[in-house]
Design a protein around this motif. Structure first.
Motif, PDB file in Angstrom:
ATOM      1  N   HIS A 153      56.471  78.493  28.686  1.00  0.00           N
ATOM      2  CA  HIS A 153      55.580  78.109  29.780  1.00  0.00           C
ATOM      3  C   HIS A 153      55.580  79.147  30.885  1.00  0.00           C
ATOM      4  CE1 HIS A 153      54.197  75.806  33.349  1.00  0.00           C
ATOM      5  NE2 HIS A 153      53.393  75.254  32.459  1.00  0.00           N
ATOM      6  N   THR A 154      56.747  79.721  31.164  1.00  0.00           N
ATOM      7  CA  THR A 154      56.862  80.708  32.238  1.00  0.00           C
ATOM      8  C   THR A 154      56.031  81.951  31.952  1.00  0.00           C
ATOM      9  OG1 THR A 154      59.091  79.970  32.815  1.00  0.00           O
ATOM     10  CG2 THR A 154      58.466  82.196  33.497  1.00  0.00           C
ATOM     11  N   TYR A 155      56.077  82.424  30.716  1.00  0.00           N
ATOM     12  CA  TYR A 155      55.406  83.683  30.394  1.00  0.00           C
ATOM     13  C   TYR A 155      54.007  83.512  29.801  1.00  0.00           C
ATOM     14  CZ  TYR A 155      59.862  85.967  31.287  1.00  0.00           C
ATOM     15  OH  TYR A 155      61.014  86.442  31.896  1.00  0.00           O
ATOM     16  N   SER A 156      53.590  82.272  29.571  1.00  0.00           N
ATOM     17  CA  SER A 156      52.236  82.090  29.026  1.00  0.00           C
ATOM     18  C   SER A 156      51.419  81.050  29.791  1.00  0.00           C
ATOM     19  CB  SER A 156      52.311  81.672  27.551  1.00  0.00           C
ATOM     20  OG  SER A 156      52.743  80.342  27.417  1.00  0.00           O
ATOM     21  N   GLY A 157      52.064  79.956  30.217  1.00  0.00           N
ATOM     22  CA  GLY A 157      51.335  78.875  30.869  1.00  0.00           C
ATOM     23  C   GLY A 157      50.364  78.176  29.942  1.00  0.00           C
ATOM     24  N   SER A 158      50.520  78.397  28.637  1.00  0.00           N
ATOM     25  CA  SER A 158      49.578  77.868  27.649  1.00  0.00           C
ATOM     26  C   SER A 158      50.145  76.644  26.954  1.00  0.00           C
ATOM     27  CB  SER A 158      49.242  78.952  26.614  1.00  0.00           C
ATOM     28  OG  SER A 158      48.556  78.403  25.517  1.00  0.00           O
ATOM     29  N   GLU A 159      49.389  75.536  26.982  1.00  0.00           N
ATOM     30  CA  GLU A 159      49.800  74.345  26.256  1.00  0.00           C
ATOM     31  C   GLU A 159      49.702  74.560  24.749  1.00  0.00           C
ATOM     32  OE1 GLU A 159      47.527  71.064  27.641  1.00  0.00           O
ATOM     33  OE2 GLU A 159      48.478  71.020  29.615  1.00  0.00           O
ATOM     34  N   LEU A 160      48.743  75.385  24.332  1.00  0.00           N
ATOM     35  CA  LEU A 160      48.590  75.687  22.918  1.00  0.00           C
ATOM     36  C   LEU A 160      49.816  76.417  22.385  1.00  0.00           C
ATOM     37  CD1 LEU A 160      46.907  75.808  20.325  1.00  0.00           C
ATOM     38  CD2 LEU A 160      45.894  77.939  21.182  1.00  0.00           C
ATOM     39  N   LEU A 161      50.291  77.420  23.121  1.00  0.00           N
ATOM     40  CA  LEU A 161      51.474  78.162  22.687  1.00  0.00           C
ATOM     41  C   LEU A 161      52.716  77.281  22.740  1.00  0.00           C
ATOM     42  CD1 LEU A 161      50.944  81.697  24.283  1.00  0.00           C
ATOM     43  CD2 LEU A 161      50.593  80.978  21.911  1.00  0.00           C
ATOM     44  N   LEU A 162      52.728  76.337  23.676  1.00  0.00           N
ATOM     45  CA  LEU A 162      53.852  75.414  23.753  1.00  0.00           C
ATOM     46  C   LEU A 162      53.874  74.509  22.523  1.00  0.00           C
ATOM     47  CD1 LEU A 162      56.174  74.704  25.662  1.00  0.00           C
ATOM     48  CD2 LEU A 162      54.689  72.973  26.695  1.00  0.00           C
ATOM     49  N   GLY A 163      52.694  74.030  22.129  1.00  0.00           N
ATOM     50  CA  GLY A 163      52.620  73.206  20.928  1.00  0.00           C
ATOM     51  C   GLY A 163      52.907  73.998  19.671  1.00  0.00           C
ATOM     52  N   LEU A 164      52.572  75.286  19.699  1.00  0.00           N
ATOM     53  CA  LEU A 164      52.761  76.129  18.521  1.00  0.00           C
ATOM     54  C   LEU A 164      54.229  76.261  18.145  1.00  0.00           C
ATOM     55  CD1 LEU A 164      51.484  77.987  16.410  1.00  0.00           C
ATOM     56  CD2 LEU A 164      51.662  79.871  18.059  1.00  0.00           C
ATOM     57  N   ILE A 165      55.119  76.241  19.141  1.00  0.00           N
ATOM     58  CA  ILE A 165      56.543  76.384  18.824  1.00  0.00           C
ATOM     59  C   ILE A 165      57.034  75.175  18.031  1.00  0.00           C
ATOM     60  CG2 ILE A 165      57.489  75.277  20.906  1.00  0.00           C
ATOM     61  CD1 ILE A 165      58.831  78.493  19.318  1.00  0.00           C
ATOM     62  N   ILE A 166      56.466  73.997  18.299  1.00  0.00           N
ATOM     63  CA  ILE A 166      56.837  72.791  17.542  1.00  0.00           C
ATOM     64  C   ILE A 166      56.351  72.911  16.107  1.00  0.00           C
ATOM     65  CG2 ILE A 166      56.552  70.285  17.398  1.00  0.00           C
ATOM     66  CD1 ILE A 166      56.160  70.276  20.432  1.00  0.00           C
ATOM     67  N   VAL A 167      55.116  73.406  15.947  1.00  0.00           N
ATOM     68  CA  VAL A 167      54.556  73.595  14.610  1.00  0.00           C
ATOM     69  C   VAL A 167      55.377  74.614  13.826  1.00  0.00           C
ATOM     70  CG1 VAL A 167      52.536  74.364  13.307  1.00  0.00           C
ATOM     71  CG2 VAL A 167      52.235  72.970  15.356  1.00  0.00           C
ATOM     72  N   VAL A 168      55.767  75.698  14.484  1.00  0.00           N
ATOM     73  CA  VAL A 168      56.577  76.733  13.838  1.00  0.00           C
ATOM     74  C   VAL A 168      57.900  76.139  13.356  1.00  0.00           C
ATOM     75  CG1 VAL A 168      57.926  78.836  14.268  1.00  0.00           C
ATOM     76  CG2 VAL A 168      55.549  78.703  15.012  1.00  0.00           C
ATOM     77  N   LYS A 169      58.519  75.312  14.171  1.00  0.00           N
ATOM     78  CA  LYS A 169      59.795  74.697  13.795  1.00  0.00           C
ATOM     79  C   LYS A 169      59.633  73.808  12.563  1.00  0.00           C
ATOM     80  CE  LYS A 169      62.679  73.231  16.896  1.00  0.00           C
ATOM     81  NZ  LYS A 169      63.327  72.567  18.034  1.00  0.00           N
ATOM     82  N   MET A 170      58.617  72.945  12.589  1.00  0.00           N
ATOM     83  CA  MET A 170      58.431  72.000  11.490  1.00  0.00           C
ATOM     84  C   MET A 170      58.068  72.711  10.187  1.00  0.00           C
ATOM     85  SD  MET A 170      59.049  68.844  12.383  1.00  0.00           S
ATOM     86  CE  MET A 170      60.467  69.576  13.214  1.00  0.00           C
ATOM     87  N   LEU A 171      57.151  73.671  10.262  1.00  0.00           N
ATOM     88  CA  LEU A 171      56.716  74.358   9.041  1.00  0.00           C
ATOM     89  C   LEU A 171      57.832  75.238   8.474  1.00  0.00           C
ATOM     90  CD1 LEU A 171      53.002  75.318   9.838  1.00  0.00           C
ATOM     91  CD2 LEU A 171      53.881  73.390   8.505  1.00  0.00           C
ATOM     92  N   SER A 172      58.617  75.852   9.349  1.00  0.00           N
ATOM     93  CA  SER A 172      59.739  76.672   8.874  1.00  0.00           C
ATOM     94  C   SER A 172      60.745  75.811   8.128  1.00  0.00           C
ATOM     95  CB  SER A 172      60.424  77.373  10.058  1.00  0.00           C
ATOM     96  OG  SER A 172      59.531  78.237  10.716  1.00  0.00           O
ATOM     97  N   LEU A 173      61.027  74.625   8.672  1.00  0.00           N
ATOM     98  CA  LEU A 173      61.921  73.693   7.989  1.00  0.00           C
ATOM     99  C   LEU A 173      61.351  73.246   6.651  1.00  0.00           C
ATOM    100  CD1 LEU A 173      63.103  71.418  10.945  1.00  0.00           C
ATOM    101  CD2 LEU A 173      64.594  72.755   9.464  1.00  0.00           C
ATOM    102  N   ALA A 174      60.053  72.910   6.664  1.00  0.00           N
ATOM    103  CA  ALA A 174      59.426  72.372   5.459  1.00  0.00           C
ATOM    104  C   ALA A 174      59.401  73.397   4.331  1.00  0.00           C
ATOM    105  CB  ALA A 174      58.001  71.906   5.775  1.00  0.00           C
ATOM    106  N   PHE A 175      58.942  74.600   4.622  1.00  0.00           N
ATOM    107  CA  PHE A 175      58.748  75.589   3.558  1.00  0.00           C
ATOM    108  C   PHE A 175      60.054  76.175   3.040  1.00  0.00           C
ATOM    109  CE2 PHE A 175      54.397  76.114   5.554  1.00  0.00           C
ATOM    110  CZ  PHE A 175      53.744  75.445   4.527  1.00  0.00           C
ATOM    111  N   SER A 176      61.089  76.135   3.860  1.00  0.00           N
ATOM    112  CA  SER A 176      62.373  76.691   3.403  1.00  0.00           C
ATOM    113  C   SER A 176      63.268  75.630   2.753  1.00  0.00           C
ATOM    114  CB  SER A 176      63.119  77.338   4.580  1.00  0.00           C
ATOM    115  OG  SER A 176      63.324  76.412   5.625  1.00  0.00           O
ATOM    116  N   SER A 177      62.895  74.353   2.871  1.00  0.00           N
ATOM    117  CA  SER A 177      63.755  73.282   2.372  1.00  0.00           C
ATOM    118  C   SER A 177      64.052  73.352   0.872  1.00  0.00           C
ATOM    119  CB  SER A 177      63.159  71.916   2.726  1.00  0.00           C
ATOM    120  OG  SER A 177      63.304  71.663   4.103  1.00  0.00           O
ATOM    121  N   PRO A 178      63.047  73.588  -0.008  1.00  0.00           N
ATOM    122  CA  PRO A 178      63.375  73.627  -1.448  1.00  0.00           C
ATOM    123  C   PRO A 178      64.410  74.688  -1.796  1.00  0.00           C
ATOM    124  CG  PRO A 178      61.005  73.388  -1.132  1.00  0.00           C
ATOM    125  CD  PRO A 178      61.595  73.676   0.220  1.00  0.00           C
ATOM    126  N   LEU A 179      64.228  75.897  -1.262  1.00  0.00           N
ATOM    127  CA  LEU A 179      65.197  76.963  -1.530  1.00  0.00           C
ATOM    128  C   LEU A 179      66.543  76.645  -0.893  1.00  0.00           C
ATOM    129  CD1 LEU A 179      65.859  79.736  -2.710  1.00  0.00           C
ATOM    130  CD2 LEU A 179      64.972  80.765  -0.597  1.00  0.00           C
TER     131      LEU A 179
END
Length: 425
Positions: A44-70
């Motif tokens: 928030h400090t370096y972007s002030g963007s709600e979209l970028l704030l939401g993107l970090i949540i998406v990155v966390k979930m997708l990283s967990l999901a796609f790496s889970s089988p391996l």
């Protein structure tokens, strides 16, 4: 009260290896929640963007999901204790990397480091959950999981609050350092624990040396063992709706209660308390493990009903009460499905079973939150209507579970229903 707590006290005091694994869990979990708001503040400090704030949540979930089988294949093939130590050390170093982000131009690094951190978390979590049956007796296993759930709820309700205060008054860098230290302490306790494991035979290691072969074999095991598949589907089925409902609490606090972060903090605290006490009461209501799969459907229906009521309330007091009741059901579902998977899965498949469950959970959560946010973004439904819609869907899911999934338990052998713990020959 002391008599009710005595089994958990005895477990912590009397079981040295579980105590160390449990301490590692609560310390690393505290670090996770403690540092979460600092990551949000940094973006928030370096972007002030709600979209970028939401993107970090998406990155966390997708990283967990796609790496889970391996990750599941890795936790079954290699020594879980060593893997957990490695994951803690690497995650600590990655968190320290966030300190170097001091401008908007370096903000991309937060997403990269977070994604890599989640990959190692995808290895750590199934390794930890798979290890609990190996450091407890059959009689201790349920109490161990209830204690873990209760600890998570306490850490959830306190870690973010303390982390938010620390971020505001001391800055993000100090919070990241403390978070990294928590991983180091977690690694120390795991290092001091003796965690036995039934490892793959040399023949199986050769047979499944190709990760794709090992992953496929894990999926095949689940497909061919309905007694394991059913509880593996429970969390994903639940969060398909409740993931969106928890997300909508953020908007409810802002637009309905007009209380902002204060209202959200109260509602999330109610969620955490419910998650902690629910498994204790759920076990008292359903004492026989053979009834737990059926109980999961009842919990879905009950949770949906509680959120139906919540969707039309305007009082923070009553909202908190019904959110607490709803998450008593979700917490019971979580612990019961975890215990059944631990009991019914052979040690050499347990990592892949839990990673597959985590894959289903994260995908269901991502989809539900995305669908709910689109409905609200394009004003297809109001916030109350959207919450009511997902609540009704959860009730329908629970009804389907009771009529189509739970009856299949009658075909499960009695030794599995009674909590028999598989051991590979």
């Amino acid at each position: 009260m002391k008599e009710k707590l005595q089994p958990y006290i005895d477990l912590i005091v009397g079981n040295r290896n579980y105590r160390r694994l449990w301490l590692a869990q609560i310390i690393s979990n505290f670090g996770d929640w403690f540092g979460l708001l600092a990551v949000y503040a940094l973006i928030h400090t370096y972007s002030g963007s709600e979209l970028l704030l939401g993107l970090i949540i998406v990155v966390k979930m997708l990283s967990l999901a796609f790496s889970s089988p391996l990750a599941g294949y890795i936790t079954d093939r290699f020594n879980r204790r060593q893997l957990m130590i490695l994951c803690d050390v690497v995650r600590g170093l990655l968190i320290l990397g966030l300190i170097f982000i001091n401008s908007a131009a370096l903000l991309w690094l937060a997403y990269v480091l977070t994604a890599i951190q989640m990959v190692f978390s995808a290895i750590f979590e199934p390794a930890k959950t798979s290890s609990i049956p190996n450091v407890t007796t059959a009689e201790e296993l349920v109490n161990a999981n209830i204690l873990s759930a209760a600890s998570w709820s306490i850490i959830f309700t306190t870690g973010m609050a303390i982390g938010g205060f620390a971020t505001a008054y001391f800055g993000t860098n100090l919070v990241f350092v403390i978070n990294a230290i928590s991983y180091g302490v977690s690694a120390y306790y795991i290092y001091k624990a003796d965690i036995p494991q039934v490892e793959m035979s040399a023949e199986d290691k050769r047979k499944y040396r190709n990760p794709l072969t090992g992953i496929t074999e894990g999926f095949r095991f689940l497909k061919n063992n309905g007694s394991v598949l059913r509880p593996a589907l429970a969390k994903g089925t639940f969060t398909m709706c409740i993931g969106a409902l928890v997300y909508m609490l953020i908007i409810v606090a802002e637009d309905v209660l007009l209380m902002g972060s204060v209202g959200l903090g109260i509602l999330y605290a109610a969620r955490g308390i419910g998650t902690g006490i629910g498994p204790v009461l759920g076990r008292r209501l359903f004492r026989q493990e053979s009834s737990w799969v059926r109980a999961m459907g009842l919990f879905m229906i009950f949770c949906g009903l509680m959120y139906c009521i919540t969707s039309w309330l305007n009082s923070i007091i009553f909202m908190s009460l019904f959110v607490l009741l709803a998450h008593m059901a979700s917490g019971s579902n979580w612990v019961m499905s975890t215990v059944l998977l631990q009991r019914r899965s052979p040690d050499v498949f347990r990592g892949r079973v839990f990673s597959t469950e985590w894959l289903l959970f994260t995908l269901a959560q991502s989809v539900s939150v995305t669908v709910a946010s689109l409905m609200l973004e394009f004003e297809w439904l109001t916030i109350r209507e959207c919450m009511l819609a997902f609540s009704i869907l959860l009730i329908i899911s629970g009804s389907f579970w009771l009529t189509k999934i739970a009856p299949k338990e009658k075909d499960t052998p009695d030794d599995i229903l009674d909590g028999f713990q598989y051991r590979p020959s």
